[in-house]
Motif scaffolding. Sequence first.
Motif, PDB file in Angstrom:
ATOM      1  N   THR A 105       0.817  -1.213   0.000  1.00  0.00           N
ATOM      2  CA  THR A 105       0.000   0.000   0.000  1.00  0.00           C
ATOM      3  C   THR A 105       0.853   1.266   0.000  1.00  0.00           C
ATOM      4  OG1 THR A 105      -0.165  -0.167   2.418  1.00  0.00           O
ATOM      5  CG2 THR A 105      -1.975  -1.093   1.111  1.00  0.00           C
ATOM      6  N   GLN A 106       2.069   1.174   0.524  1.00  0.00           N
ATOM      7  CA  GLN A 106       3.012   2.289   0.438  1.00  0.00           C
ATOM      8  C   GLN A 106       4.422   1.772   0.703  1.00  0.00           C
ATOM      9  OE1 GLN A 106       1.349   4.827   3.581  1.00  0.00           O
ATOM     10  NE2 GLN A 106       3.101   4.340   4.879  1.00  0.00           N
ATOM     11  N   PHE A 107       5.420   2.555   0.264  1.00  0.00           N
ATOM     12  CA  PHE A 107       6.806   2.140   0.483  1.00  0.00           C
ATOM     13  C   PHE A 107       7.725   3.342   0.404  1.00  0.00           C
ATOM     14  CE2 PHE A 107       6.295   2.093  -4.098  1.00  0.00           C
ATOM     15  CZ  PHE A 107       7.510   2.551  -4.588  1.00  0.00           C
ATOM     16  N   ASN A 108       8.911   3.167   0.990  1.00  0.00           N
ATOM     17  CA  ASN A 108       9.994   4.130   0.837  1.00  0.00           C
ATOM     18  C   ASN A 108      11.278   3.342   0.724  1.00  0.00           C
ATOM     19  OD1 ASN A 108      10.827   3.477   3.537  1.00  0.00           O
ATOM     20  ND2 ASN A 108       9.345   4.973   4.322  1.00  0.00           N
ATOM     21  N   SER A 109      12.398   3.980   0.842  1.00  0.00           N
ATOM     22  CA  SER A 109      13.680   3.290   0.648  1.00  0.00           C
ATOM     23  C   SER A 109      14.002   2.308   1.764  1.00  0.00           C
ATOM     24  CB  SER A 109      14.815   4.316   0.516  1.00  0.00           C
ATOM     25  OG  SER A 109      14.903   5.098   1.693  1.00  0.00           O
TER      26      SER A 109
END
Length: 242
Positions: free
Chosen positions: A208-212
């Motif tokens: 549903t969401q992500f970052n590094s």
Amino acid sequence: MTPTRINCIIIEDELPASILLEMHIAKFDFLDLKGKFMSTNTALHLLKTQKIDLLFLDINLPGKSGIEFAKTLPEDIGIIFTTANPQHAVDGFELEAIDYLLKPISFERFSKAIHKYCKIQKTNQQFEQLTQAEAERPFIFVKCERKTLKLYLGEINYFEAQGNYLLIHTESDCFKTHQSITEIIEKLPEGLFLRIHRSFLIPLKKVTQFNSRSVTIKNKMLPIGRLYSTTTINHLQSFLKK
């Protein structure tokens, strides 16, 4: 839900009964009468060359009886027997006929038989749709605690390696297996799952969401391993563009 068109034929050697059936059929827009025949032999060519859904079949016919003829037909052809003898109904139901109509056939009784056919067709169509949907749902078999479980891929949220075990987190439960992530990856279809950490394997479509540093699945934040960071971000970005 009524089929758009139901192709039907009449096999009846008594002219008054045949005419009455034709009149009843004409009152249903979705019934398409493709032919009337006085014997099974004369009907054979049409049955072989056209798709017939429903057959109004007299039991007492010259030559081969309606009962004998029905035994030679494909199972997908619905049969409504017509007869002047109530005793013939037993034979008809043994063949899993839709119904049997006792002559002279009233429109009310004819109408009941048609609605019964439509109801059976609706049930069959629903069953076929469910069966097809089931067949199209990808799954894997995993041995978990002395049981071999069938797990649908769409219900898996993520895999988590924990010591000598692998936890399989699903929509409704968590299962434990001795298989490794590497062994599980070999069972999975290519391109749907991604290893983001030495301990985590995820389905791309559940993110549903992500970052590094992490991805989120069902409000659960999962870490991205340093060695997997570049590959993970590239795969997620490519997946989102599809």
